[in-house]
Design a protein around this motif. Structure first.
Motif, short mmCIF file in Angstrom:
data_model
loop_
_atom_site.label_atom_id
_atom_site.label_comp_id
_atom_site.label_asym_id
_atom_site.label_seq_id
_atom_site.Cartn_x
_atom_site.Cartn_y
_atom_site.Cartn_z
N LEU A 21 -0.25 -10.67 11.14
CA LEU A 21 -1.67 -10.57 10.82
C LEU A 21 -1.85 -10.21 9.35
CD1 LEU A 21 -3.97 -11.01 12.85
CD2 LEU A 21 -4.22 -8.53 13.01
N GLY A 22 -1.01 -9.28 8.87
CA GLY A 22 -1.06 -8.91 7.45
C GLY A 22 -0.74 -10.09 6.56
N LEU A 109 -3.62 -5.21 2.88
CA LEU A 109 -3.10 -3.97 2.28
C LEU A 109 -2.91 -2.90 3.36
CD1 LEU A 109 -2.58 -2.64 -0.59
CD2 LEU A 109 -4.86 -1.68 -0.37
N ALA A 110 -3.93 -2.75 4.21
CA ALA A 110 -3.89 -1.72 5.26
C ALA A 110 -2.73 -1.95 6.22
CB ALA A 110 -5.22 -1.72 6.02
N LEU A 111 -2.54 -3.20 6.63
CA LEU A 111 -1.47 -3.50 7.59
C LEU A 111 -0.09 -3.33 6.94
CD1 LEU A 111 -3.88 -4.64 9.18
CD2 LEU A 111 -2.30 -6.36 10.08
N PHE A 112 0.05 -3.87 5.72
CA PHE A 112 1.37 -3.90 5.09
C PHE A 112 1.88 -2.54 4.65
CE2 PHE A 112 2.00 -8.56 3.61
CZ PHE A 112 2.20 -8.92 4.92
N CYS A 113 0.99 -1.65 4.21
CA CYS A 113 1.52 -0.36 3.75
C CYS A 113 2.08 0.41 4.95
CB CYS A 113 0.48 0.44 2.97
SG CYS A 113 -0.88 1.05 3.93
N VAL A 114 1.54 0.15 6.14
CA VAL A 114 2.06 0.82 7.35
C VAL A 114 3.32 0.11 7.88
CG1 VAL A 114 1.55 1.49 9.73
CG2 VAL A 114 -0.20 1.75 7.96
N GLY A 134 6.77 1.12 1.15
CA GLY A 134 5.56 0.78 1.87
C GLY A 134 4.45 0.37 0.91
N VAL A 135 4.30 1.14 -0.17
CA VAL A 135 3.30 0.79 -1.19
C VAL A 135 3.65 -0.56 -1.80
CG1 VAL A 135 2.29 1.44 -3.40
CG2 VAL A 135 2.73 3.20 -1.67
N ALA A 136 4.95 -0.76 -2.10
CA ALA A 136 5.38 -2.02 -2.71
C ALA A 136 5.07 -3.20 -1.77
CB ALA A 136 6.87 -1.98 -3.03
N THR A 137 5.35 -3.02 -0.47
CA THR A 137 5.05 -4.08 0.50
C THR A 137 3.56 -4.43 0.45
OG1 THR A 137 6.75 -3.14 1.93
CG2 THR A 137 5.31 -4.80 2.90
N GLY A 138 2.75 -3.38 0.31
CA GLY A 138 1.31 -3.60 0.30
C GLY A 138 0.79 -4.27 -0.96
N VAL A 139 1.36 -3.91 -2.12
CA VAL A 139 0.75 -4.40 -3.36
C VAL A 139 1.46 -5.60 -3.99
CG1 VAL A 139 -0.12 -2.07 -3.86
CG2 VAL A 139 1.97 -2.86 -4.99
N VAL A 140 2.75 -5.84 -3.66
CA VAL A 140 3.51 -6.86 -4.39
C VAL A 140 3.02 -8.29 -4.10
CG1 VAL A 140 5.77 -7.99 -4.53
CG2 VAL A 140 5.58 -5.54 -4.88
N GLY A 141 2.64 -8.57 -2.84
CA GLY A 141 2.15 -9.91 -2.53
C GLY A 141 0.91 -10.27 -3.35
N GLY A 142 -0.05 -9.34 -3.38
CA GLY A 142 -1.26 -9.56 -4.15
C GLY A 142 -0.97 -9.62 -5.64
N LEU A 143 0.00 -8.82 -6.07
CA LEU A 143 0.38 -8.80 -7.48
C LEU A 143 0.97 -10.14 -7.90
CD1 LEU A 143 0.61 -6.53 -9.76
CD2 LEU A 143 3.05 -6.55 -9.21
N LEU A 144 1.90 -10.66 -7.10
CA LEU A 144 2.49 -11.97 -7.40
C LEU A 144 1.42 -13.05 -7.41
CD1 LEU A 144 5.76 -11.82 -5.25
CD2 LEU A 144 5.59 -11.72 -7.74
N ARG A 145 0.53 -13.00 -6.40
CA ARG A 145 -0.58 -13.95 -6.33
C ARG A 145 -1.37 -13.95 -7.64
NH1 ARG A 145 -4.72 -11.16 -2.91
NH2 ARG A 145 -5.01 -10.15 -4.92
N ASP A 146 -1.72 -12.77 -8.13
CA ASP A 146 -2.57 -12.67 -9.31
C ASP A 146 -1.81 -13.03 -10.59
OD1 ASP A 146 -4.57 -11.88 -7.63
OD2 ASP A 146 -4.37 -9.75 -8.05
#
Lengths: 217, 217, 217
Positions: A21-22, A109-114, A134-146
């Motif tokens: 889902l994430g 972000l909510a799903l992935f950090c957990v 956990g933070v990296a999992t949450g932010v890296v996808g969006g970071l690469l996208r941007d």
């Protein structure tokens, strides 16, 4: 594959579903960005894969998974493909691309950090470093996208908090795990809290302090 | 190192040669970009290494090679060094940097989507995921090259198709492998087809559909 | 963990300290960049982690460490946190952000090209490829910092040499190791030489040749 021997099997299944889902939420954010930038359908599929799978793959490379989850399980192909299709057929946007993107990004972000923190802990990473992953999992996808689409990464956007909710969610997940209180209910509550935290911080325009005290004022 | 037990030894050697050739083509594309952007020779060498080795290294990290091919075999140092030298002495450009870059980039793409898929399959990755890794091997080097040099990645360029030929080549390679028909002849034919597909799509200005149907019209 | 069986224990400890110092220098460069770009404190912490830990993590992924040093040892959390705090409380800048950033970046480069080469050698990588990994350790953190913050990477800045000092330091380290002359004294001397080389080349505006001979003149 990762498995926490002491965890009941349903938790593994539940976390797979939440992880997928994430992936889906971030994948939609990637395809929406492609639509906003007038990229083509291929660019949309590409950004969907990058945003959806980037965070988990980087995490799995770091914790030295045999092969990252996303490349070991064909199920992970479905959410990005679905996301690109939904955006193509205009089923997830009603002319307000920026706002819709924000909500999907927050949900991812909510799903992935957990799930990211839990995956790292289940792989035997120490609780404090699991928070970082956990933070990296949450932010890296969006970071690469941007970064790949040449946007200013959302994480540097001063309009609302981004990494702070992720840090909050990863920290709480790690604490719950250490206290042996990590289960589907507590995980879901943490996810909801992170999602709300992110959106409220955006709506209320909460801002973190400057990098250097007093600058820019 | 990767080796497919059932494959004849010559195929391993041939694929090493083709892989080195792919590294060379992408490395030239990196050095040509450096020349166009008026970077210095060091930047040229750097972009040659990044474009030439980036795709294969990322693929090898994901399939969890002991050490990526490119860092285990000093032969991989030669193509990027050669590429930077050829561009420095102006042996691969006659004032038409953009066009020359296009051809070298297409050749690298054609070789890598086939060798990348085969490397993943030989490492035991499932055929459908091997396609994804083949495409990644083909596009990641050029993507890193463009992102680091602050260009809009070629993959988002609407002038001709880029990822579609790679997907076609990786898909066909995976199919041939599954049918036990993957050999030097079929591999070479797939590479030629991908190369032609990419260049023809560019020449004919074939375009993929928009990310969101009907937008931008 | 990496350990060179023949090396005395003090060298491992010393190199850990030097590595943490390198992380600190690059982390400061990340936070200073965040301050110059008017990012917030979270962006500052993020760039401190990325610049400080990026090079070593990429190196460790490539040499296939079990888990990268930085994620196995909580000590690595301290330098980035400290760096962000020092920049926040304006203890490392007196209004000359660019110059201060330059010095810290040079110090990080000097330390990392030596410790990176040594880490690769101790992991059994061949001397010539260890040079490449040493250079990568030195430049990748700064590269990620600049790419993510949408700056032209320092490595392409024609004002002074950047990768050349790193190559010099990595090459010399690898040579000393091969000759069995790598110890705390020679390592420190190489680091000093790289640091001085970088700063002098900047001050004197030494320039590398163009990517294509005679262009841009």
């Amino acid at each position: 594959m990762i498995s926490a021997p002491e965890a009941p099997a349903y938790l593994d299944t539940l976390l797979l579903v939440l992880d997928l889902l994430g992936v889906f939420f971030f994948a939609v954010s990637g395809s929406l960005l492609a639509a906003r930038r007038q990229f083509d359908l291929i660019g949309s599929v590409f950004l969907a894969f990058l945003a959806g799978l980037g965070g988990g793959v980087v995490r799995d490379l770091i914790i030295n998974e045999d092969v990252p989850h996303a490349f070991a399980n064909p199920l992970y192909l479905i959410p990005p493909a679905l996301a690109a299709a939904l955006v193509y057929f205009r089923l997830v946007t009603q002319g307000r691309l920026r706002r819709t993107l924000l909500v999907f990004d927050a949900a991812g972000l909510a799903l992935f950090c957990v799930t990211g923190t839990r995956t790292a802990l289940a792989a035997g990473i120490e609780p404090i470093m699991a928070i970082l992953l956990g933070v990296a999992t949450g932010v890296v996808g969006g970071l690469l996208r941007d970064v790949v689409a040449n946007e200013v990464p959302e994480i540097f956007n001063r309009h609302g908090l981004y990494a702070v909710p992720a840090l909050f969610g990863a920290g709480l997940s790690s604490l719950l795990w250490t206290l042996d209180l990590f289960n589907w209910l507590t995980a879901a509550l943490v996810m909801l809290a992170v999602f709300a935290f992110r959106l409220v911080s955006f709506r209320m325009r909460w801002m973190a302090p400057n990098a250097a005290r007093g600058s820019g004022s």
